[in-house]
Design an enzyme around this catalytic site. Structure first.
Site: not given
Length: 302
Positions: A114, A154-157
């Protein structure tokens, strides 16, 4: 004194006493947010909300979206979006909402593909979310006709670019009659590498900070100071309605940062509640909470 006057005086006296002995309304009392959707053995959404322990549920995750990709929902063993079997969860969303629980769709997570490629791409993704999960209309709504309360970041990448544009685009739907809540789960090192610009928009209602897997700002045995320092930085630096302490619900849930319930209730929450922005505790996740009974053991103290 007549009997009627005597009764009036007794009632007045009892009301006066109640002002002293009734618990005052506690402005610092918070709620528990839970992540649900990443383990088919954690019970369904209705059962999750029926426990009475959670005030917010993040349905996790929309793992693919942006840059022209066909969005993809992943709810582990709960249902198969490709076979259109997740629509049954819509009635469960409504069940949760009937209990006063806010239900968000969580974007991102630790596994997925994403990103937002441009300001225009942010508008495209926001329109997709509005029409498929919020108050808009689409023939292919993955969760049926349920209208979720908001969107969780919940942005982790990937890249930090344009998450602020997505937040702004989503907030513009508020004028259509129903508020779209924006929530986020940044990592505890401040500022968050990926979500910092989005949080700087001042559009977020609830921010549940991940105080785990980040040893420099998480709890380690016997050391609460790093956590307090990070909490103070967050609560004095960002604009949000409420800020939550994000924790693992069991030691096995994450790599580090687990706080034993007795330490949380006796040492940490007392300090955190001094902030007017204190909103409560976020837990990862419903599956691990079931295993460890964490929310039950802290509920009265949150």
């Amino acid at each position: 004194m007549t009997n009627i006057n005597l009764v009036k005086h007794v009632i007045y006296f009892l009301l006066l006493l109640s002002c002293f002995f009734t618990k005052p309304s506690d402005a610092s009392r918070g709620g528990i947010a839970i992540y649900w959707g990443q383990n088919g053995n954690e019970g369904n959404l209705s059962a999750t909300c029926a426990t009475g322990r959670y005030a917010y549920v993040n349905v996790a995750f929309l793992v693919k979206f942006g840059n022209g990709q066909t969005p993809e929902l992943n709810l582990a063993g709960h249902c198969n979006p490709a076979a259109n079997t997740c629509t049954r969860i819509g009635s469960q969303v409504k069940d949760c909402q009937s209990r006063g629980i806010k239900v968000m769709l969580s974007l991102g997570g630790g596994i997925g593909n994403y990103s937002i490629g441009s300001r225009e791409d942010a508008k495209v993704v926001a329109n997709y979310l509005w029409n498929n999960f919020l108050g808009g209309k689409s023939s292919s709504r993955p969760l049926g006709d349920a209208v979720l309360d908001g969107i969780d970041f919940n942005i982790e990448l990937g890249s930090p670019q344009h998450w602020d544009d997505l937040a702004r685009s989503l907030s513009k739907f508020n004028h259509r009659g129903r508020k779209v809540y924006l929530t986020g789960a940044p990592q505890c090192p401040f500022p968050d590498r990926l979500m910092g610009t989005a949080l700087n928009t001042k559009l977020f209602d609830y921010v549940w900070i991940q105080f785990y897997n980040n040893p420099p700002c998480s709890y380690t045995s016997g050391n609460t100071q790093n956590l307090f320092d990070s909490w103070n930085k967050w609560t004095t630096s960002i604009t949000a309605q409420k800020i939550f302490l994000g924790l693992p619900a069991a030691p096995e849930a994450v790599g580090s940062g687990y706080i034993p319930p007795d330490v949380l209730t006796s040492q940490i929450l007392l300090m955190l509640k001094k902030s007017r922005k204190y909103g409560g505790v976020m837990l990862w996740s419903k599956f691990w909470d079931d295993k460890n009974g964490y929310s039950s053991s802290i509920l009265d103290s949150v």
